[in-house]
Structures are given as structure tokens and as C-alpha cells.
Design an enzyme around this catalytic site. Structure first.
Site, PDB file in Angstrom:
ATOM      1  N   TYR A  68       0.809  -1.222   0.000  1.00  0.00           N
ATOM      2  CA  TYR A  68       0.000   0.000   0.000  1.00  0.00           C
ATOM      3  C   TYR A  68       0.841   1.271   0.000  1.00  0.00           C
ATOM      4  O   TYR A  68       0.332   2.350  -0.335  1.00  0.00           O
ATOM      5  CB  TYR A  68      -0.975  -0.003   1.182  1.00  0.00           C
ATOM      6  CG  TYR A  68      -2.205  -0.827   0.885  1.00  0.00           C
ATOM      7  CD1 TYR A  68      -3.143  -0.404  -0.052  1.00  0.00           C
ATOM      8  CD2 TYR A  68      -2.413  -2.053   1.508  1.00  0.00           C
ATOM      9  CE1 TYR A  68      -4.258  -1.173  -0.355  1.00  0.00           C
ATOM     10  CE2 TYR A  68      -3.521  -2.835   1.212  1.00  0.00           C
ATOM     11  CZ  TYR A  68      -4.445  -2.382   0.280  1.00  0.00           C
ATOM     12  OH  TYR A  68      -5.542  -3.142  -0.025  1.00  0.00           O
ATOM     13  N   ASP A 123      -9.300 -33.671   4.468  1.00  0.00           N
ATOM     14  CA  ASP A 123     -10.243 -34.367   3.604  1.00  0.00           C
ATOM     15  C   ASP A 123      -9.578 -35.579   2.957  1.00  0.00           C
ATOM     16  O   ASP A 123      -8.363 -35.575   2.704  1.00  0.00           O
ATOM     17  CB  ASP A 123     -10.738 -33.441   2.488  1.00  0.00           C
ATOM     18  CG  ASP A 123     -11.696 -32.365   2.989  1.00  0.00           C
ATOM     19  OD1 ASP A 123     -12.271 -32.536   4.083  1.00  0.00           O
ATOM     20  OD2 ASP A 123     -11.866 -31.350   2.281  1.00  0.00           O
TER      21      ASP A 123
END
Length: 387
Positions: free
Chosen positions: A129, A268
Site C-alpha cells: 500500500y 479431507d
């Protein structure tokens, strides 16, 4: 003048000023040795750039290719470790395609030099930024910081550039941040964000019997809601919310180093989950240059195993067919050098390949709403002798 060349010469002027300041302060014995090494590394890079300019040559920067397996070797005690720089990228200041990247690297070097000199910190978000037009995106800053860390052969945490963490942690754990803030992770209603400065953590206190790394935030939140960390056994849970960021990996490694307790993964039963577990255990190619501080070779795959789906008779409507992308990922995993070290893993992956289906952790809810917390995990841990 080619695009980006103006920024390049601006950065050279800035870094010349920094070099002059460094020469003036060389006698300062209060400066940390590690800081000296970092500054010396940056100065060596800039010296090469200035030397090229003085000889009317276009400067170049050579970076190890962090995406190439040619630079990586597998060590069962460490994981995937960068061992060479045979595959490299040459960033040319005179090339229109790479001139901007050249300028971006010099800017990052300039920022790091200032941070190290002043013993201060900045986040990668701050860097972006402050110079959005130069970098274009946050992802560019993230990549270049890691490229610079690899080029200098200096751990990223030593460059004084911090990354905002995405991971969460909860359980039997208290510690003190570098600024003196005391963090208590015992709450079962809200998790604590993983620190952005893992190296600064001290005074770690815990009675945890193990660390459970959870792939998904949804599963982590369910276990948190069910008070898993106190009902079963004192433990610590952490999630990187999918593919783990470096801070989550550093935190798990820190806990392993300090507490000397087992580390389990709950992912998973799919190729993506298996890869996430492998990253915690053996690391990734892109961050192989920091393997010593990121990998935990003793990590164990607690679940969900493809064989669990058969053994528990998970309903077929809870299973998902492997996509072509899944099959490609699975084939890639089967070729990884560490699979040969884990014959049980090989059996599980071959079973997945044969059955051609996968399942999420949430699929266990098809057996019972509290099956994961009350039956599956306790039995897994008891069977392994960890409870």
C-alpha cells in the site's frame, strides 16, 4: 528509456545512500551479527548492480527458480530441501518484460535494508500500500519477498517483513508475544489468530498431549464448538484454513520444537487434503529453501483415510467422484519422492485411485451428527495409544 528503467535508477540512488550510511556506522558494535549478515548480503547484490553500471552494462539479478524440482532434494529427516540453484531465473534490467520486476526487487531490498538498520518491522501489506503503482498487487509483493529471501539465503522472518496470518489456534496453550502481550488460547467460544511474528513468541505454557492440525476452518469451528480440546484430552488445535500460510506452518513447528508432543493432521480424503498434510510434514518446493524451520517430519496422518470410508461404510451419496483435476493431482502425488518413505500412505492413495472417489471430513456427519467428535477422533487416538 524502457518502461521501469526510471524506477530502477531511483532505487540505485536510494541504495547508494543506504550504503553510505552503513559505511559510517560500521564501528557500531551494538548491531546484531545477524543484522550485519543481512546488510552484507544486500550490499553484495547492490555492489554487483553498481559495478555493472560503472562498466556500461545492463545489470541483471539471478534468482533460484523456486518452482523447479531440479533445485530440490528429499531428505527424510528434513523434507523437501533446496540443494542447488541449477534452475535459475535471470532478471534483466534492460529487458522490457523484466525491467519492472527488476525495479520491484530493488525496492524490496531497499525496504528490508531500512528495516534491518532500524530494527523495525513492516507487513507485506504495508509495503504494497505504500507503493501500489510499482507492485500492482499484493501477490506480487508476497512473491518477491520470498524470492529475495531465497536469493539472499536469509530466512524470511529475519528480513523484518511480516505477513498477516490467516490461521487460527485454540486449546491448552498460553504464550507471550514479542511486545509482551500474553495470549491465552483456552477459550472454547473463539479461537486466537496465529501470530504474525512466530519467532518472537516466548514463555510457552501447555499441558497438551498432542497438536491437531485441521485442514478446514468449518471443521475447526465444529471441534471448537464441541469443546474437543478439553473433553477428549488436553490438546491444541490449529487450522491454516486450507492451504497453509507460512505463519501457520511456523506455529506448528514452534509447538513441536517446544512441547515435544505428537502432531496429527485431519484433512479431507482427497488429493488436495493429502497435499496439505504433505506440506506440513515435508514442505513445499516453493519454500524448500526454508525447510529447516517449516517442516515437521514426525507429522502423522490421522484421517480421514480413504480406507476409513470403506471401513466405516460412509454412505455412497456422501462420496464425490474424482474429477480429472483430482486424478492429475493424485498421479502427481504418487510420483513425489517422499511417498516411497510412507508405504501406508501409498496404499491409501492407490485405494483412492482404484475407487475413484473422495470425501470431505463433513461426510462423517452422514453416519451421525457428532460422529467426528465423539467417536471417530477419540477412537483413532485411543487406537494409536495417544489417549
Amino acid at each position: 528509456m524502457e518502461f521501469g528503467e526510471a524506477q530502477f535508477f531511483t532505487k540505485i540512488d536510494e541504495l547508494r545512500a543506504y550504503l553510505l550510511n552503513k559505511v559510517v556506522g560500521l564501528s557500531d558494535e551494538d548491531e546484531e551479527i545477524s543484522s550485519r549478515k543481512i546488510l552484507d548480503c544486500i550490499e553484495n547484490v547492490i555492489l554487483q548492480v553498481v559495478t555493472s553500471l560503472s562498466q556500461d552494462e545492463a545489470p541483471v539479478l539471478v534468482l533460484p527458480n523456486r518452482a523447479s524440482w531440479d533445485n530440490v532434494r528429499f531428505d527424510s529427516a528434513i523434507g523437501l530441501q533446496m540443494s542447488s540453484t541449477r534452475a535459475a531465473m535471470t532478471i534483466r534490467s534492460s529487458c522490457p518484460k523484466s525491467a519492472t520486476t527488476f525495479s520491484q526487487i530493488l525496492k524490496i531490498l531497499s525496504v528490508i535494508y531500512t528495516l534491518v538498520q532500524s530494527n523495525s518491522y513492516a507487513t507485506k501489506r504495508d509495503i504494497y500500500y505504500n507503493h501500489p503503482q510499482l507492485f500492482g498487487s499484493q501477490r506480487t509483493v508476497d512473491r518477491i519477498v520470498d524470492d529475495v529471501s531465497c536469493m539472499l539465503k536469509v530466512p524470511r522472518r529475519s528480513l523484518r517483513v511480516l505477513a498477516t496470518s490467516k490461521g487460527l489456534i485454540s486449546g491448552d496453550l498460553c504464550y507471550t508475544e514479542e511486545d509482551g502481550t500474553r495470549i491465552d488460547c483456552h477459550s472454547n467460544s473463539a479461537a486466537v489468530a496465529v501470530s504474525s511474528n512466530i519467532a518472537g513468541i516466548r514463555n510457552v505454557v501447555s499441558s497438551a498431549k498432542f497438536v491437531l492440525v485441521v485442514e478446514k476452518d468449518a471443521t475447526f469451528q465444529r471441534l471448537l464448538h464441541d469443546d474437543f480440546c478439553t473433553k477428549i484430552s488436553p490438546c491444541i488445535m490449529i487450522t491454516g484454513k486450507g492451504f497453509p500460510d507460512v505463519n501457520s506452518r511456523l506455529m506448528v513447528r514452534k509447538l513441536w520444537d517446544v512441547l515435544h508432543v505428537p502432531v496429527f493432521t485431519l484433512v479431507d480424503a482427497d488429493p488436495h487434503g493429502i497435499e496439505i498434510m504433505c506440506i506440513y510434514k515435508y514442505g513445499s518446493v516453493a519454500m524448500s529453501f526454508e525447510a529447516h524451520s517449516l517442516t515437521i517430519p514426525s507429522v502423522m496422518w490421522l484421517g480421514i483415510l480413504p480406507s476409513d470410508l470403506q471401513r466405516l461404510q460412509v454412505p455412497r451419496d456422501a462420496l464425490i467422484p474424482l474429477s480429472k483435476r483430482d486424478e492429475n493431482k493424485l498421479n502427481s502425488l504418487l510420483k513425489r519422492p517422499y511417498v516411497a518413505e510412507q508405504p501406508e500412505w501409498l496404499k491409501e492413495m492407490e485405494l483412492m485411485q482404484k475407487n475413484k472417489h473422495k470425501a470431505e471430513i463433513q461426510s462423517l456427519a452422514a453416519i451421525g451428527p457428532d460422529f467426528l467428535t465423539s467417536i471417530y477422533l477419540p477412537n483413532k487416538l485411543r487406537y494409536g495409544g495417544w489417549l
